[in-house]
Design a protein around this motif. Sequence first.
Motif: not given
Length: 385
Positions: A170-175
Amino acid sequence: MWKKALIILLAAGLCSGVSAQIREGLELYKVNTPIESRSVSFENPTGEPGAGGKAVGETGPGRKGAPFKYIEPGEEVVLFDVQASGTIRHIWMTGDWAKENRKDLDNILRSTLIVAYWDGQEYPSIACPLGDFMGAAHATPTAYESAVHTIGEMEALNFWLPMPFTRSAKIVLKNESDKRFRLFYQIDYTINDQHDADIGRMHVNFRRENPTTQRADFEILPKRQGKGRFIGAVIGVRTLHPGWWGEGEIKIYMDGDQEYPTICGTGSEDWVGLSFGIQETTFQYHGCNLNFKSDSTIMAYDYPNEKEKEMQTEYISMYRWHIPDPIYWKEECRITMQQIGCCYYEREDDWSAATFWYESVPSAPLTPLPSVEARTTGLELLHKR
């Protein structure tokens, strides 16, 4: 006789090189394999067969309906969520951080995080600012090619290290900024890869010390325990004092080393394969992809002369990949870089490191990430270039 021996040695070397390529998954001609190819993007977020390009665009269904997504301030977006055995082979991204488009998005590549989880582990094995993960310290991409990263002239970002998993990824991008930006991306991967349970998973840790502490060497890799392989690091340096900053030696402590390490370098620029200062030059396994000196000047303490002196702040992004010259550890590893100027004195500067290594899971948690403010402060002069 000596000619025959030489031919045998050369042939052995060539065979060894070919075998190494096959072991690394570069057997290009093999087609009878259980491995299946997949890709995720906003056009096919699940990667399922026959599921790409279904979004309705301005020219109708399946006609470029979802090439990008706006990432809102504070938003977290799942980029990759796969339940299988597989390997991520390539990541490509671009967005509004390109200099011609970014307007007030100068720090977006430091404010935005990429976070990855392997095989059900509850805490991440990758937690890093997006720019540093993709090969650009100081949130400042420059066009270059290495064995790990390629960055285009319009700041398209590519990542090439394989990232295996045995059950899930699982890969998540967090702004974490207060700005909205567009993101385009694609992650290419395979499934049904036959991995051993204890295969190394990609780990990436980010640290920044602003400033460092005299005689307390900057930790590139905080202590890890268990088996692992150090791949390398993207290092950012912002000078806080006049003079040459890079006489410090890298120290790689492993498997019982105490006061002194097993592997010891000769200087910061030497470790990245350069010499006699730093030059903006890039190669497959080593180099410097940013060497910028601010036009404006500030007053700062000059250690050798023991007085204040006018200086121009320097920003350096450099890298080193231990791929043909591997660094393995069996029990534990810790890696540091000294803070020494020429010639010779202890000094303090602003250092950051995105560090890459393989380690099996379950693995220990990463060190905590600096806050958004701590990650982005001090980059103002660079972004005025």
